[in-house]
Enzyme design. Sequence first.
Site, PDB file in Angstrom:
ATOM      1  CE1 TYR A   1      -4.217   1.679   0.467  1.00  0.00           C
ATOM      2  CE2 TYR A   1      -2.996   3.066   1.991  1.00  0.00           C
ATOM      3  CZ  TYR A   1      -4.127   2.832   1.235  1.00  0.00           C
ATOM      4  OH  TYR A   1      -5.163   3.734   1.241  1.00  0.00           O
TER       5      TYR A   1
ATOM      6  CG  HIS B   1       2.619  -4.650   8.264  1.00  0.00           C
ATOM      7  ND1 HIS B   1       1.801  -5.743   8.006  1.00  0.00           N
ATOM      8  CD2 HIS B   1       2.616  -3.911   7.108  1.00  0.00           C
ATOM      9  CE1 HIS B   1       1.317  -5.661   6.774  1.00  0.00           C
ATOM     10  NE2 HIS B   1       1.802  -4.574   6.209  1.00  0.00           N
TER      11      HIS B   1
ATOM     12  CG  ASP C   1       0.982  -7.042  10.968  1.00  0.00           C
ATOM     13  OD1 ASP C   1       0.708  -5.834  11.085  1.00  0.00           O
ATOM     14  OD2 ASP C   1       1.081  -7.613   9.860  1.00  0.00           O
TER      15      ASP C   1
ATOM     16  CB  SER D   1       1.460  -5.223   3.043  1.00  0.00           C
ATOM     17  OG  SER D   1       0.516  -4.466   3.761  1.00  0.00           O
ATOM     18  CD  GLN D   2      -2.314  -2.059  -2.403  1.00  0.00           C
ATOM     19  OE1 GLN D   2      -3.234  -1.269  -2.237  1.00  0.00           O
ATOM     20  NE2 GLN D   2      -1.232  -1.747  -3.100  1.00  0.00           N
TER      21      GLN D   2
END
Length: 324
Positions: free
Chosen positions: A91, A304, A274, A184-185
């Site tokens: 992201y 994260h 996270d 992540s994204q």
Amino acid sequence: MALFDLPLEALREYRSSVREPHDFDAFWEATIAETREAAWAARVEPVDTGLTLVNVSDVTFSGFAGDEIRAWWTVPADREPTAVIVEFIGYSGGRGLAHEVSNWPLAGYAHLTVDTRGQGWGHWRSGHTADPHGSGSAVPGVMTRGIEDPSTYYYRRVYADALRALETARELAPGLPLLITGVSQGGGLTIAAAGLAAMNGIDVVGALPDVPFLCDFPRATTITDNNPYREIATYLAGHRGRVEQTYATLAYFDGVNFARRASAPTLFSTALMDPTCPPSTVFGAFNAWGSDEKDIEVYPFNDHEGGGSYQRAVQLGWVAQRLA
């Protein structure tokens, strides 16, 4: 950050309560058909990076509505690649610069690094792909753009772009085994792409979602106060009457629903400290995954960043084993 989510034993048994829209498959079939109708041949232009161990090309391919999507195509300079790795970005990030080479081409694989439309504002990695479609009222960021309706939601375009990235990789390297990855994204897009690939007859031999985002929206938006999920909560704080419609829209884009359709072997990762992508939301997608060939790396004391370089080492070994 201390442990805040379910104990690991409970995570392994956790099942998401996200609902599945009755027309989920029809919605995505129509979206992909519309996207393919507007498709055009990818443009590939070699780039002089000053690097000698890899060759890099600037790829422009058609995404949703025929919009231009940018990517880097990186291949070993001294040998034929043995597989194709399509990688999606976290992201706010973008594809970066042409000389920012990952481990994948150095391991002998072709590597397609895909820009995310309308992103690339993060200082860590720039982007080069616009999102020319408008939006109604939205919170800064992209999580609430067009969220009033699934047909206008931002991630409808991004997920369609992701499937087109797989099709473009197939065109660039026909016949090579295809794998998908991202952090992540990028991990959330990996899950969506794996589900869409299975729905569209595209053979994927491995999916590697790393601390994935975009999973189990009902739990994620209530268990963490971190962005990007916080963007949705902020939007609903201002639009008090749109809670039901918002979650109805998000159900079409939830990684849990795509995981149920995925058929590729997979290697997930999660970190138990996270708060950005809480481990229960990751396990929600992992436990729903449609193939029995699945594993997950758990990092008990990480945020994260997850496993970072440790996870990449695990991924390199896993991919080599799959290809063997």
